[in-house]
Design a protein around this motif. Structure first.
Motif, PDB file in Angstrom:
ATOM      1  N   ARG A  74       0.825  -1.211   0.000  1.00 37.72           N
ATOM      2  CA  ARG A  74       0.000   0.000   0.000  1.00 37.72           C
ATOM      3  C   ARG A  74       0.859   1.260   0.000  1.00 37.72           C
ATOM      4  NH1 ARG A  74      -5.320  -0.388   1.399  1.00 37.72           N
ATOM      5  NH2 ARG A  74      -5.224   1.507   2.642  1.00 37.72           N
ATOM      6  N   ALA A 125       1.622   1.888  -3.533  1.00 43.11           N
ATOM      7  CA  ALA A 125       0.438   2.426  -4.204  1.00 43.11           C
ATOM      8  C   ALA A 125       0.161   3.863  -3.793  1.00 43.11           C
ATOM      9  CB  ALA A 125      -0.780   1.558  -3.890  1.00 43.11           C
ATOM     10  N   LEU A 128      -1.334   4.477  -0.850  1.00 41.71           N
ATOM     11  CA  LEU A 128      -2.510   4.427   0.018  1.00 41.71           C
ATOM     12  C   LEU A 128      -2.108   4.541   1.479  1.00 41.71           C
ATOM     13  CD1 LEU A 128      -4.382   1.595  -1.901  1.00 41.71           C
ATOM     14  CD2 LEU A 128      -4.883   4.037  -1.947  1.00 41.71           C
ATOM     15  N   HIS A 152       0.349  11.477  -4.542  1.00 41.98           N
ATOM     16  CA  HIS A 152      -0.991  10.900  -4.505  1.00 41.98           C
ATOM     17  C   HIS A 152      -1.025   9.658  -5.416  1.00 41.98           C
ATOM     18  CE1 HIS A 152      -5.358  10.568  -5.120  1.00 41.98           C
ATOM     19  NE2 HIS A 152      -5.441  11.102  -3.926  1.00 41.98           N
ATOM     20  N   PRO A 153      -1.815   8.632  -5.024  1.00 36.67           N
ATOM     21  CA  PRO A 153      -1.884   7.416  -5.853  1.00 36.67           C
ATOM     22  C   PRO A 153      -2.142   7.709  -7.334  1.00 36.67           C
ATOM     23  CG  PRO A 153      -3.186   7.128  -3.862  1.00 36.67           C
ATOM     24  CD  PRO A 153      -2.626   8.518  -3.818  1.00 36.67           C
ATOM     25  N   LYS A 154      -2.980   8.692  -7.611  1.00 38.66           N
ATOM     26  CA  LYS A 154      -3.362   8.924  -9.009  1.00 38.66           C
ATOM     27  C   LYS A 154      -2.188   9.405  -9.852  1.00 38.66           C
ATOM     28  CE  LYS A 154      -5.088  13.656  -8.338  1.00 38.66           C
ATOM     29  NZ  LYS A 154      -4.278  14.506  -9.201  1.00 38.66           N
ATOM     30  N   ILE A 158       0.233   3.578 -11.669  1.00 36.15           N
ATOM     31  CA  ILE A 158       0.328   2.192 -11.234  1.00 36.15           C
ATOM     32  C   ILE A 158      -1.049   1.572 -11.388  1.00 36.15           C
ATOM     33  CG2 ILE A 158       2.177   2.397  -9.561  1.00 36.15           C
ATOM     34  CD1 ILE A 158      -0.026   2.966  -7.497  1.00 36.15           C
ATOM     35  N   MET A 206      -3.556  -1.698  -9.589  1.00 32.63           N
ATOM     36  CA  MET A 206      -3.582  -2.577  -8.424  1.00 32.63           C
ATOM     37  C   MET A 206      -4.810  -3.468  -8.475  1.00 32.63           C
ATOM     38  SD  MET A 206      -3.082  -1.407  -4.494  1.00 32.63           S
ATOM     39  CE  MET A 206      -3.402  -2.451  -3.092  1.00 32.63           C
ATOM     40  N   PRO A 221     -10.416   3.370 -15.417  1.00 36.14           N
ATOM     41  CA  PRO A 221      -9.139   4.104 -15.457  1.00 36.14           C
ATOM     42  C   PRO A 221      -8.992   4.952 -16.721  1.00 36.14           C
ATOM     43  CG  PRO A 221      -8.770   1.839 -14.807  1.00 36.14           C
ATOM     44  CD  PRO A 221     -10.199   1.917 -15.252  1.00 36.14           C
ATOM     45  N   VAL A 251     -11.208   8.253 -16.269  1.00 29.88           N
ATOM     46  CA  VAL A 251     -10.604   9.356 -15.513  1.00 29.88           C
ATOM     47  C   VAL A 251      -9.426   9.955 -16.269  1.00 29.88           C
ATOM     48  CG1 VAL A 251     -11.338   8.543 -13.260  1.00 29.88           C
ATOM     49  CG2 VAL A 251      -9.134   7.803 -14.153  1.00 29.88           C
TER      50      VAL A 251
END
Lengths: 276, 367
Positions: free
Chosen positions: B47, B50, B52, B71-73, B77, B79, B99, B102
């Motif tokens: 995480r 990622a 998170l 930030h994850p975005k 990556i 998951m 995905p 967005v």
């Protein structure tokens, strides 16, 4: 053989008994459906003869009463939007953040909310609203209801959101969504059944409430239906049963309509995570 | 594709330290499994890649760039989650294409791409359905499709097969292995199933209590486990471990325990050092390296027969010694094995593992 007879008759006895109880509870409802169409309705149950709409004609000619329905709608819809939006955002934040003491916040609010909408607090509420200068406005009614309903709404919704796995939003964010996108695309649609419950619950609460608008409003053209219904009482306080019945039926229709709409569209069911 | 690097990463939740000063390098195109029991910090590590979770200290790099606080975005990556995290209100096509949505792809392109990926994963005919209407295996493949629908630097898997039944799990494992060979993707895969890790990984990082115990290719982990923990965790059934008394005599290590009879082992530098301070070691032999003693073998262990389980192509024979310690042999025969009350199991000296009193492996010279 004897045993079977015994079971047969006890079954019949039970059914008769249950029907009697059912009928007892159904009587007021049947009165409620028949009386509005009866020009000579009294408190006793009677089948309308002739079937007439004259009661409704009289009610529709009473502008105060009809405006009351409209005012109820303004206050209820306003309150529902306020409560729905705020409760959703607040509950989401309370559920997903790691803010220390977040449950304490919810419980304290919950405790005080029962005070806000209770009659004991009416004097201070009146004074507050008066000093803010909001007496005799729809906004004042909406705000006071929001104050009373929000904590419970937040509590119910937070519990609901807690049951939804965080991995929904996490997977959206890993896939490239911003937190706001993840909320609107993924979290909100999943939370929606919970929001619907809140919406129906707060609508019914505001729609049926008498005391708060009665105290906060002055002018007759702002009174909601729950107050306006008293225009069908004579000076001496006796109800004009025919008109009261017709108005009561009109008054209850929006709530029934809302229930039907929601159960048709959403079915009052929660769908949390997918069973894995 | 890109490499991933942990540099002295620690993560604590309040008092609890989930990951302790971890450093790990995952090469470009490598498939690394984080393997360990629950609570060992493997999921927390994943995480953190990622985004998170944020490390308490240390830094994480993906392809040379520091992403510790990104930030994850913004990490590019993908998951696969243990519970799949499929959006219940969207049909499979929209789930898989999310995905791309967005990223601002047009609806036509999104659905075309979703169809392509879904066809590869054999769920192309289900795209109109919602997740609640498909089976667990199909849900798993849908979440995999969503991860594969756009090019990522790193693919992360959080126990993606643990909710499948045994047969589907084998099938999905084979498919993942094929995918890795096909795409050469950089992947980090968390699991507590050692068989999954052995089958999929190019390297396995075995974790325990927030630390990496051993980081090596699967065959190395199997052949030369660094500690008794690794020896006990990898292998099915796990390695037989037995506390023994050892001393150096006549140019060899002589080993003694109840029911055990062994030729002296060659002395290694590490073993000699360990025996300077104490004489208790742990002896390890894998079940597949034991066979029923025919008589005349020099390395044997004997005890009472405890269990004899026929599995079809193989049998598990377990003996119990007087001190209740058990020794299991995995015997590859489809014949029924008939045994007396007393059993002797034999093994070869080259299959023996030795661990010191702290559980660290004592390598033989030249290893």
């Amino acid at each position: 053989m004897r045993h079977m007879f015994l079971r047969f008759f006890s079954r019949i006895g039970f059914s008769v008994f249950a029907s009697l109880i059912g009928a007892l509870f159904a009587l007021p409802l049947i009165w409620f459906l028949f009386a509005p169409f009866n020009a000579r309705a009294e408190l006793g149950l009677a089948i309308p003869n002739p079937f007439t709409l004259s009661n409704f004609v009289t009610v529709f000619n009473n502008t105060f009463a009809i405006r009351g329905l409209w005012n109820s709608l303004i206050q209820s819809v306003g309150g529902v939007i306020f409560v729905g939006v705020s409760a959703t955002l607040a509950a989401y934040a309370l559920s997903r953040s790691n803010m220390p003491g977040k449950s304490a916040v919810t419980y304290v609010l919950l405790l005080f909310s029962s005070v806000v909408s209770g009659s004991a607090a009416m004097v201070p509420i009146f004074l507050i609203v008066n000093s803010v200068g909001l007496i005799d406005t729809h906004i004042s009614v909406i705000l006071v209801f929001a104050g009373g309903l929000l904590p419970t709404a937040m509590f119910i919704l937070r519990d609901f959101i807690d049951g939804i796995p965080k991995s929904y939003e996490e997977s959206a964010m890993v896939a490239g969504a911003s937190p706001v996108q993840a909320f609107f695309d993924v979290a909100l649609p999943v939370i929606r059944p919970g929001i619907v419950v809140i919406v129906v619950w707060s609508f019914v609460n505001i729609w049926g409430s008498f005391l708060i608008p009665f105290i906060l409003l002055r002018s007759s053209e702002k009174m909601p239906a729950s107050v306006a219904i008293y225009s069908f009482y004579s000076e001496a306080g006796t109800p004009i049963v025919t008109l009261l019945a017709a108005y009561a039926l009109l008054y209850s229709l929006p709530v029934v309509a809302l229930y039907l709409f929601v159960s048709w569209k959403f079915g009052f069911r929660f769908f949390g995570g997918i069973k894995a | 594709m890109a490499s991933v690097q942990f540099k002295n990463v620690s993560k604590s939740f309040g008092e609890f330290v989930a990951v302790k000063d971890m450093s790990l390098e995952i090469g470009d195109g490598e498939f690394v499994c984080l393997l360990g029991p629950s609570g060992c910090g493997k999921t927390t590590s994943l995480r953190m890649i990622a985004g998170l979770e944020t490390p308490t200290s240390g830094s994480i790099e993906i392809g040379e760039s520091d992403v510790t606080f990104k930030h994850p975005k913004d990490r590019q990556i993908s998951m696969v989650f243990q519970d799949y995290a499929l959006y219940p209100h969207m049909n499979l096509a929209d789930n898989i294409a999310y995905p791309l949505k967005v990223r601002g792809e047009s609806e036509q392109n999104r659905h075309k791409r979703a169809q392509e990926v879904a066809d590869v994963l054999k769920i192309g005919h289900l795209l109109e359905r919602v997740p609640a209407q498909i089976s667990g295996g199909q849900q798993q493949r849908t979440s995999l499709a969503r991860a594969l629908v756009y090019p990522s630097k790193v693919y992360l898997f959080d126990e993606p097969l643990s909710n499948l039944d045994a047969k589907l799990r084998l099938e999905a494992r084979g498919f993942l292995n094929h995918l890795q060979r096909d795409m050469g993707m950089t992947a980090v895969y968390v699991t507590h199933d050692q068989a999954e890790a052995m089958a999929l990984a190019t390297r396995i990082a075995v974790m325990n209590e927030g630390e990496i115990v051993q980081y090596a290719p699967p065959i190395e982990i199997y052949r030369r486990p660094a500690t008794t923990f690794v020896a006990n965790f990898v292998g099915n059934p796990p390695m037989n471990l037995l506390p023994v008394e050892a001393m150096i005599a006549d140019g060899g290590i002589s080993i003694r325990a109840d029911g055990l009879s062994m030729d002296p082992l060659p002395v290694s530098a590490r073993a000699a050092k360990a025996l300077e301070t104490g004489k208790t070691l742990t002896l390890g032999v894998r079940p597949e390296h034991l066979h029923i003693a025919a008589g005349g073998e020099s390395n044997t262990i004997s005890g009472k027969l405890f269990a004899n389980e026929n599995m079809g192509p193989e049998s598990l024979v377990t003996l119990e010694r007087a001190d209740a310690a058990r020794f299991t042999a995995r015997i590859f025969t489809d014949d029924e094995i008939r045994l007396e009350q007393n059993v002797s199991l034999a093994f070869e000296a080259r299959h023996v593992h030795l661990f010191d009193a702290d559980g660290l492996r004592l390598p033989f010279d030249g290893e």
